[in-house]
Each structure stands twice: as structure tokens, then as C-alpha cells.
Write a protein that holds these residues in place. Structure first.
Motif, mmCIF file in Angstrom:
data_model
loop_
_atom_site.group_PDB
_atom_site.id
_atom_site.type_symbol
_atom_site.label_atom_id
_atom_site.label_comp_id
_atom_site.label_asym_id
_atom_site.label_seq_id
_atom_site.Cartn_x
_atom_site.Cartn_y
_atom_site.Cartn_z
ATOM 1 N N LEU A 4 135.422 -15.504 -60.232
ATOM 2 C CA LEU A 4 135.754 -13.578 -61.139
ATOM 3 C C LEU A 4 134.746 -12.870 -61.509
ATOM 4 C CD1 LEU A 4 138.025 -15.877 -63.673
ATOM 5 C CD2 LEU A 4 139.046 -15.350 -61.363
ATOM 6 N N VAL A 5 135.364 -11.447 -61.206
ATOM 7 C CA VAL A 5 134.814 -10.882 -61.518
ATOM 8 C C VAL A 5 135.219 -9.456 -61.467
ATOM 9 C CG1 VAL A 5 133.220 -8.899 -60.370
ATOM 10 C CG2 VAL A 5 132.639 -10.879 -59.251
ATOM 11 N N LEU A 20 141.336 -3.036 -66.958
ATOM 12 C CA LEU A 20 140.246 -4.143 -66.444
ATOM 13 C C LEU A 20 140.818 -4.458 -65.518
ATOM 14 C CD1 LEU A 20 139.749 -5.654 -70.396
ATOM 15 C CD2 LEU A 20 138.085 -3.562 -69.307
ATOM 16 N N SER A 21 140.078 -4.984 -64.600
ATOM 17 C CA SER A 21 140.362 -5.639 -63.453
ATOM 18 C C SER A 21 139.570 -6.894 -63.089
ATOM 19 C CB SER A 21 140.176 -4.393 -62.006
ATOM 20 O OG SER A 21 140.755 -3.162 -62.486
ATOM 21 N N CYS A 22 140.307 -7.440 -62.818
ATOM 22 C CA CYS A 22 139.154 -9.145 -62.843
ATOM 23 C C CYS A 22 139.483 -9.881 -61.031
ATOM 24 C CB CYS A 22 140.017 -10.487 -63.828
ATOM 25 S SG CYS A 22 138.925 -11.706 -63.363
ATOM 26 N N ALA A 23 138.972 -9.790 -60.392
ATOM 27 C CA ALA A 23 138.699 -10.154 -59.100
ATOM 28 C C ALA A 23 139.351 -11.830 -58.384
ATOM 29 C CB ALA A 23 138.379 -9.543 -57.870
ATOM 30 N N ALA A 24 139.188 -12.245 -58.480
ATOM 31 C CA ALA A 24 138.934 -13.862 -57.803
ATOM 32 C C ALA A 24 138.902 -13.865 -56.653
ATOM 33 C CB ALA A 24 140.297 -15.178 -58.211
ATOM 34 N N SER A 25 138.018 -14.892 -56.580
ATOM 35 C CA SER A 25 137.231 -14.984 -55.158
ATOM 36 C C SER A 25 136.777 -16.609 -54.364
ATOM 37 C CB SER A 25 135.849 -14.225 -54.537
ATOM 38 O OG SER A 25 135.320 -14.052 -55.573
ATOM 39 N N ALA A 68 149.596 -3.422 -70.905
ATOM 40 C CA ALA A 68 150.113 -4.625 -70.569
ATOM 41 C C ALA A 68 149.772 -5.263 -68.799
ATOM 42 C CB ALA A 68 150.963 -3.175 -69.458
ATOM 43 N N ILE A 69 149.868 -6.584 -68.974
ATOM 44 C CA ILE A 69 149.223 -7.331 -67.662
ATOM 45 C C ILE A 69 149.759 -7.104 -67.190
ATOM 46 C CG2 ILE A 69 150.385 -9.386 -68.617
ATOM 47 C CD1 ILE A 69 147.268 -10.614 -68.364
ATOM 48 N N SER A 70 149.416 -7.280 -65.332
ATOM 49 C CA SER A 70 150.119 -7.356 -64.442
ATOM 50 C C SER A 70 149.488 -7.925 -63.635
ATOM 51 C CB SER A 70 150.275 -5.775 -63.874
ATOM 52 O OG SER A 70 148.750 -4.711 -63.545
ATOM 53 N N ARG A 71 149.573 -8.425 -62.053
ATOM 54 C CA ARG A 71 148.680 -9.021 -61.152
ATOM 55 C C ARG A 71 149.048 -8.635 -59.546
ATOM 56 N NH1 ARG A 71 149.005 -15.461 -61.332
ATOM 57 N NH2 ARG A 71 148.772 -16.307 -59.685
ATOM 58 N N ASP A 72 148.298 -9.015 -59.230
ATOM 59 C CA ASP A 72 148.047 -8.793 -57.616
ATOM 60 C C ASP A 72 147.897 -10.564 -57.208
ATOM 61 O OD1 ASP A 72 148.764 -8.194 -54.389
ATOM 62 O OD2 ASP A 72 147.850 -5.905 -55.352
ATOM 63 N N ASN A 73 149.029 -10.990 -56.006
ATOM 64 C CA ASN A 73 149.126 -12.527 -56.108
ATOM 65 C C ASN A 73 148.074 -12.536 -54.801
ATOM 66 O OD1 ASN A 73 150.294 -13.734 -58.378
ATOM 67 N ND2 ASN A 73 152.153 -13.824 -57.451
ATOM 68 N N ALA A 74 148.671 -11.234 -53.422
ATOM 69 C CA ALA A 74 147.870 -11.050 -52.377
ATOM 70 C C ALA A 74 146.490 -10.988 -52.462
ATOM 71 C CB ALA A 74 148.817 -9.829 -51.945
ATOM 72 N N LYS A 75 146.312 -10.286 -53.629
ATOM 73 C CA LYS A 75 144.697 -10.178 -53.466
ATOM 74 C C LYS A 75 144.311 -10.942 -54.820
ATOM 75 C CE LYS A 75 145.081 -5.051 -52.548
ATOM 76 N NZ LYS A 75 145.258 -4.091 -53.169
ATOM 77 N N GLU A 109 140.141 -24.368 -63.858
ATOM 78 C CA GLU A 109 140.100 -23.605 -64.781
ATOM 79 C C GLU A 109 138.850 -22.943 -64.495
ATOM 80 O OE1 GLU A 109 140.381 -24.284 -68.978
ATOM 81 O OE2 GLU A 109 141.143 -22.272 -69.583
ATOM 82 N N VAL A 110 138.308 -21.112 -63.916
ATOM 83 C CA VAL A 110 138.081 -20.417 -64.400
ATOM 84 C C VAL A 110 137.453 -19.216 -64.959
ATOM 85 C CG1 VAL A 110 136.704 -19.223 -62.002
ATOM 86 C CG2 VAL A 110 137.544 -21.194 -61.254
ATOM 87 N N TRP A 111 136.199 -18.723 -65.391
ATOM 88 C CA TRP A 111 136.200 -17.989 -66.738
ATOM 89 C C TRP A 111 135.375 -17.022 -65.836
ATOM 90 C CZ3 TRP A 111 138.489 -17.469 -71.281
ATOM 91 C CH2 TRP A 111 139.388 -18.523 -71.738
ATOM 92 N N GLY A 112 135.281 -15.554 -66.844
ATOM 93 C CA GLY A 112 134.811 -14.315 -66.008
ATOM 94 C C GLY A 112 133.518 -14.501 -66.601
ATOM 95 N N GLN A 113 132.073 -13.658 -66.558
ATOM 96 C CA GLN A 113 131.401 -13.944 -66.713
ATOM 97 C C GLN A 113 131.598 -12.973 -68.390
ATOM 98 O OE1 GLN A 113 127.975 -12.207 -64.718
ATOM 99 N NE2 GLN A 113 127.699 -14.071 -65.191
ATOM 100 N N GLY A 114 132.798 -11.722 -68.330
ATOM 101 C CA GLY A 114 132.936 -11.330 -69.347
ATOM 102 C C GLY A 114 132.198 -9.667 -69.707
ATOM 103 N N THR A 115 133.751 -8.837 -70.438
ATOM 104 C CA THR A 115 133.107 -7.304 -69.960
ATOM 105 C C THR A 115 133.699 -6.520 -71.508
ATOM 106 O OG1 THR A 115 133.857 -5.019 -68.884
ATOM 107 C CG2 THR A 115 135.716 -6.478 -69.273
#
Length: 121
Positions: A4-5, A20-25, A68-75, A109-115
Motif C-alpha cells: 500500500l502506498v 489522502l490517497s492509497c493505492a494497493a499493488s 468522506a471515504i471513497s474507493r475505486d475498485n478497478a484501481k 491484511e496489509v498496512w501502509g507506512q503512514g503519512t
């Protein structure tokens, strides 16, 4: 491996917005829930908001109506739009992905490094 970035943290004046944005790869087949947690100075990590793959959301009472949280499942990306920020919102914000099903059929379960988000008064 799944990563997660996060991006979008920084310094903002009270009352201002921040996104804030967070992309999973990685080798991802699907992700159940994506969300944001935060840890303020001297405090425990707490849930801010989360969203399921179907779009159901949960918010902490302290941010209800402002964030407000939102999500792009395709991305495989989750966003957190933060408005009317307060100094008490200052914290390290962590992205979380729960129920990650990999292409090798592992569930993680994955965590990002934090911002860091700093709200000045």
C-alpha cells in the motif's frame, strides 16, 4: 506480495481541506475492506473510516460529516477527503486493506507506512 502506498499528507491550516490517497499493488485478486486509521501524538491507533468493496462505509464519530471515504475498485485505490480540519486531526494516517485475496489464494491484511497530517491552528 501486496503493498500500500499512501500520498497526500502534509501541513494544512485549521478549517482547510486535504485529500489522502492509497493505492494497493501486487498480486491482488480482490480486496474486501479498505480504510484509514490514524495515530495522534501519545494516542492509540484508531479507525477513521473504512469502505467495503460494495461501498458500505463506517466513520469515526469525530470525523462524521467532515471526512468522506471513497474507493475505486478497478484501481484498488482508496481516498479520504478531509474537510474542516481541526488541530486534533493531527496524526499519522495509515491506510489499511483487509481481506486481501491474492492470486495465490492467500488472504492478507496489509498496512501502509503512514503519512503525516499536521493541522495548524
Amino acid at each position: 506480495q501486496v503493498q500500500l502506498v499512501e500520498s497526500g499528507g502534509g501541513l494544512v491550516q485549521a478549517g482547510g481541506p486535504l485529500r489522502l490517497s492509497c493505492a494497493a499493488s501486487g498480486s491482488i485478486f480482490s480486496i474486501n475492506t479498505m480504510g484509514w486509521y490514524r495515530q495522534g501524538p501519545g494516542k492509540q491507533r484508531e479507525l477513521v473510516a473504512r469502505v467495503s468493496s460494495g461501498g458500505s462505509t463506517n466513520y469515526a464519530e469525530s470525523v462524521e460529516g467532515r471526512f468522506a471515504i471513497s474507493r475505486d475498485n478497478a484501481k484498488n485505490t482508496v481516498y479520504l477527503q478531509m474537510n474542516s480540519l481541526k488541530p486534533e486531526d493531527t496524526a499519522v494516517y495509515y491506510c489499511n486493506a483487509d481481506g486481501v485475496l491474492t492470486t495465490r489464494w492467500r488472504r492478507l491484511e496489509v498496512w501502509g507506512q503512514g503519512t503525516l497530517v499536521t493541522v495548524s491552528s
